[in-house]
Design an enzyme around this catalytic site. Structure first.
Site, PDB file in Angstrom:
ATOM      1  CE  LYS A   8      45.406  38.721  41.880  1.00 25.81           C
ATOM      2  NZ  LYS A   8      45.135  39.837  41.237  1.00 25.81           N
ATOM      3  NE  ARG A  83      37.032  34.649  41.636  1.00 23.85           N
ATOM      4  CZ  ARG A  83      36.822  34.688  40.454  1.00 23.85           C
ATOM      5  NH1 ARG A  83      37.505  34.696  39.676  1.00 23.85           N
ATOM      6  NH2 ARG A  83      35.339  34.876  40.296  1.00 23.85           N
ATOM      7  NE  ARG A 117      44.523  45.750  32.785  1.00 26.15           N
ATOM      8  CZ  ARG A 117      43.864  44.464  33.413  1.00 26.15           C
ATOM      9  NH1 ARG A 117      44.712  43.818  34.138  1.00 26.15           N
ATOM     10  NH2 ARG A 117      42.695  44.295  33.126  1.00 26.15           N
ATOM     11  NE  ARG A 150      44.214  43.234  29.571  1.00 28.51           N
ATOM     12  CZ  ARG A 150      44.890  42.544  30.639  1.00 28.51           C
ATOM     13  NH1 ARG A 150      44.092  41.827  31.403  1.00 28.51           N
ATOM     14  NH2 ARG A 150      46.366  42.272  30.637  1.00 28.51           N
ATOM     15  NE  ARG A 161      37.500  43.822  36.223  1.00 34.61           N
ATOM     16  CZ  ARG A 161      37.647  44.650  35.212  1.00 34.61           C
ATOM     17  NH1 ARG A 161      36.457  44.802  34.143  1.00 34.61           N
ATOM     18  NH2 ARG A 161      38.595  45.468  34.901  1.00 34.61           N
TER      19      ARG A 161
END
Length: 206
Positions: A8, A83, A117, A150, A161
């Site tokens: 995004k 959201r 990541r 992370r 999530r």
């Protein structure tokens, strides 16, 4: 709109730069607060460490404050918002929406991308061991800092999530789809191909 890891921010930034629009990234706003050790940043850090999404009310407050700056006279591209259905209805009532770009990415590809990541512990530069590897393994190209995973990029946290995303965001996409705003884009190809597809669907030069 799109699930975590769908690109995004990257796609929004490319469009905003070319079309002279303001790119508003909810994630970037929260990351700035975390980096600057604000009260809001501390709250976000606790949520992230627990593998949870930032609460909808908090997101809505941040977006309202950002949009009230009115530095987007020629328009804006926003990612990470709305959201939930209430926020989507507020958005529909308050702004003239040209389109909703829905970056579609299967959950298994999300897991592959997100778990690759890395983040520089010193300067905060983002890396992805699939698409953006550092020149020296484990070291930031910019400052030489250590690259770390992370805190919220664990399989268990990601599973929570993903479940939360589908429960909240899928109905929002369907709401926009009912208004015929949505263009669904396959987010699996490389970022240049995805950008070309978006521009083609928007009727822009590719």
């Amino acid at each position: 709109m799109g699930i975590q890891g769908s690109g995004k921010g990257t796609q929004s930034a490319l469009l905003a730069d070319d079309l002279d629009l303001v790119h508003i990234s909810v994630g970037d706003i929260f990351r700035w607060h975390v980096k600057c050790h604000t009260k809001l940043g501390a709250q976000v850090r606790r949520l992230v460490a627990a593998g949870e999404l930032v609460g909808d009310d908090l997101v809505e407050d941040v977006v309202r404050d950002r949009l009230q700056l009115h530095d987007w006279n020629y328009g804006f591209i926003i990612d990470g918002f709305p959201r939930n259905r209430r926020q989507a209805e507020f958005f529909l009532e308050s702004y003239d929406i040209d389109g909703v770009i829905h970056l579609d990415l299967p959950d298994e590809e999300v897991r592959r991308r997100v778990l690759a990541r890395r983040l520089c512990s010193r300067c905060g530069m983002d890396y992805n061991l699939i698409a953006h590897r550092p020149e020296v393994d484990g070291r930031c190209d910019v400052c030489g800092g250590d690259l770390v995973t992370r805190a919220d990029d664990t399989p268990d946290a990601l599973a929570r999530r993903l479940r939360d995303y589908h429960n909240k965001i899928d109905p929002v996409v369907e709401l926009f789809r009912g208004k015929e705003y949505v263009m669904t884009i396959d987010a699996r190809p490389d970022k240049a191909t995805v950008q070309q597809t978006i521009r083609s669907r928007l009727g822009l030069p590719t």
